[in-house]
Scaffold this active site. Structure first.
Site, PDB file in Angstrom:
ATOM      1  N   LYS A 245       1.717  -1.836   4.736  1.00 33.73           N
ATOM      2  CA  LYS A 245       3.131  -2.113   4.415  1.00 33.73           C
ATOM      3  C   LYS A 245       3.289  -2.535   2.961  1.00 33.73           C
ATOM      4  O   LYS A 245       4.116  -1.986   2.236  1.00 33.73           O
ATOM      5  CB  LYS A 245       3.700  -3.226   5.317  1.00 33.73           C
ATOM      6  CG  LYS A 245       3.633  -2.947   6.793  1.00 33.73           C
ATOM      7  CD  LYS A 245       4.300  -4.043   7.610  1.00 33.73           C
ATOM      8  CE  LYS A 245       3.646  -5.399   7.526  1.00 33.73           C
ATOM      9  NZ  LYS A 245       2.295  -5.473   8.139  1.00 33.73           N
TER      10      LYS A 245
ATOM     11  N   ARG B 188       9.644  -9.963  12.189  1.00 38.13           N
ATOM     12  CA  ARG B 188       8.399  -9.969  12.955  1.00 38.13           C
ATOM     13  C   ARG B 188       8.641 -10.427  14.383  1.00 38.13           C
ATOM     14  O   ARG B 188       7.705 -10.464  15.172  1.00 38.13           O
ATOM     15  CB  ARG B 188       7.412 -10.927  12.301  1.00 38.13           C
ATOM     16  CG  ARG B 188       6.361 -10.203  11.439  1.00 38.13           C
ATOM     17  CD  ARG B 188       5.567 -11.284  10.784  1.00 38.13           C
ATOM     18  NE  ARG B 188       4.235 -10.973  10.435  1.00 38.13           N
ATOM     19  CZ  ARG B 188       3.835 -10.764   9.174  1.00 38.13           C
ATOM     20  NH1 ARG B 188       4.706 -10.690   8.201  1.00 38.13           N
ATOM     21  NH2 ARG B 188       2.559 -10.586   8.906  1.00 38.13           N
TER      22      ARG B 188
ATOM     23  N   ARG C 101     -10.130  -6.474   1.819  1.00 41.50           N
ATOM     24  CA  ARG C 101      -8.944  -6.581   0.972  1.00 41.50           C
ATOM     25  C   ARG C 101      -9.073  -7.735  -0.014  1.00 41.50           C
ATOM     26  O   ARG C 101      -9.562  -8.808   0.323  1.00 41.50           O
ATOM     27  CB  ARG C 101      -7.722  -6.800   1.866  1.00 41.50           C
ATOM     28  CG  ARG C 101      -6.436  -6.986   1.105  1.00 41.50           C
ATOM     29  CD  ARG C 101      -5.252  -6.724   1.984  1.00 41.50           C
ATOM     30  NE  ARG C 101      -4.929  -7.823   2.862  1.00 41.50           N
ATOM     31  CZ  ARG C 101      -3.832  -7.853   3.613  1.00 41.50           C
ATOM     32  NH1 ARG C 101      -2.980  -6.843   3.585  1.00 41.50           N
ATOM     33  NH2 ARG C 101      -3.580  -8.870   4.391  1.00 41.50           N
TER      34      ARG C 101
ATOM     35  N   ARG D  92      -7.726 -13.360   0.934  1.00 43.57           N
ATOM     36  CA  ARG D  92      -6.755 -14.233   1.585  1.00 43.57           C
ATOM     37  C   ARG D  92      -7.427 -15.037   2.688  1.00 43.57           C
ATOM     38  O   ARG D  92      -8.279 -14.533   3.400  1.00 43.57           O
ATOM     39  CB  ARG D  92      -5.634 -13.386   2.196  1.00 43.57           C
ATOM     40  CG  ARG D  92      -4.515 -13.093   1.235  1.00 43.57           C
ATOM     41  CD  ARG D  92      -3.546 -12.087   1.774  1.00 43.57           C
ATOM     42  NE  ARG D  92      -3.044 -12.372   3.111  1.00 43.57           N
ATOM     43  CZ  ARG D  92      -2.066 -11.672   3.700  1.00 43.57           C
ATOM     44  NH1 ARG D  92      -1.490 -10.675   3.049  1.00 43.57           N
ATOM     45  NH2 ARG D  92      -1.666 -11.957   4.909  1.00 43.57           N
TER      46      ARG D  92
ATOM     47  N   ARG E  94      -4.250 -12.592  14.250  1.00 42.26           N
ATOM     48  CA  ARG E  94      -3.055 -11.937  13.689  1.00 42.26           C
ATOM     49  C   ARG E  94      -2.723 -10.661  14.443  1.00 42.26           C
ATOM     50  O   ARG E  94      -1.553 -10.342  14.648  1.00 42.26           O
ATOM     51  CB  ARG E  94      -3.261 -11.644  12.193  1.00 42.26           C
ATOM     52  CG  ARG E  94      -3.210 -12.924  11.366  1.00 42.26           C
ATOM     53  CD  ARG E  94      -3.774 -12.719   9.988  1.00 42.26           C
ATOM     54  NE  ARG E  94      -2.972 -11.851   9.172  1.00 42.26           N
ATOM     55  CZ  ARG E  94      -3.457 -11.123   8.162  1.00 42.26           C
ATOM     56  NH1 ARG E  94      -4.755 -11.153   7.891  1.00 42.26           N
ATOM     57  NH2 ARG E  94      -2.663 -10.374   7.459  1.00 42.26           N
TER      58      ARG E  94
END
Ligand code: AMP
Length: 217
Positions: free
Chosen positions: A13, A88, A122, A155, A166
């Protein structure tokens, strides 16, 4: 055009929205970035929301809805925007409806194996939030942002144990939005089944959908 990017964490996203914003000339609004900014500023609110974000839980609806509503009041949103990470929950979607009329919802379908590999590799720029990936989207210099020279970091919530949480949160709280927007006739699906598919290919597909939507409205 007012666009929502929907999909699990790591679906792309943010990566796609940050490139689409340049092509479409509308702001990219990431509630995740807003949350991280607030935490970085160490405000009272930042301290409250950090405990949710660090363990992969959603920040309470009333807090995030308020933050988003304030952001959408800014004049740069008048000509449209791309929402990344909001809504969300169904409650957030209902609140959004009262604030803005969404034209299109892009739902990114990505298998769990790809998501887990992507999130584990990431890196994010601490200064400008740019997103990198050690497998597919490497920075030119080790752990340095190509765009602003800021330091790259992993992160807190991209650690394996938090990723699982998550994904569970996504299935329980966010996935029902697919049906919600399908019923409204706003949903378009885009699938990515190969980890190595370059972002540009996905963006082309998304742009085609946006163009088609523009022609039909
Ligand atoms: P993201 O960068 O979109 O993965 O968001 C990072 C974290 O920020 C999430 O795991 C949540 O803790 C929080 N967050 C971002 N957007 C929302 C939202 N719309 N509702 C609740 N929490 C959010």
């Amino acid at each position: 055009m007012k666009i929502v990017m929907l999909g699990p964490p790591g679906a792309g996203k943010g990566t796609y929205a940050s490139r689409l914003t340049v092509k479409l000339g509308v702001p990219h609004i990431s509630t995740g970035d807003m949350v991280r900014d607030e935490i970085k500023k160490q405000t009272e609110l930042g301290r409250r929301i950090k405990e949710y974000s660090d363990r992969g839980a959603l920040v309470p609806d009333e807090i995030i809805i308020k933050l988003l509503a304030e952001r959408l009041k800014k004049p740069d949103c008048d000509g449209g925007f791309i929402l990344d990470g909001f809504p969300r929950t169904i409650r957030q979607a209902e609140a959004l409806e009262k604030i803005a009329k969404i034209d299109l919802v892009i739902n990114l379908n990505v298998p769990d194996e790809i998501i887990i590999t992507r999130l584990s590799n990431r890196l994010i720029c601490r200064e400008c939030g740019a997103i990198y990936n050690l497998l597919t989207l490497k920075p030119k210099r080790d752990r340095i942002c190509d765009k602003c020279g800021g330091p790259l970091y992993q992160r807190e919530d991209d650690r394996p144990e938090v990723i699982k949480e998550r994904l569970d949160v996504y299935r329980r709280q966010t996935e029902p939005l697919i049906e919600y927007y399908e019923r409204k006739g706003l949903l378009r699906n885009v699938s990515c089944n190969d980890l190595m598919t370059p972002p540009e290919v996905m963006i082309e597909r998304i742009i085609e959908i946006i163009e088609e939507k523009k022609r039909s409205s």
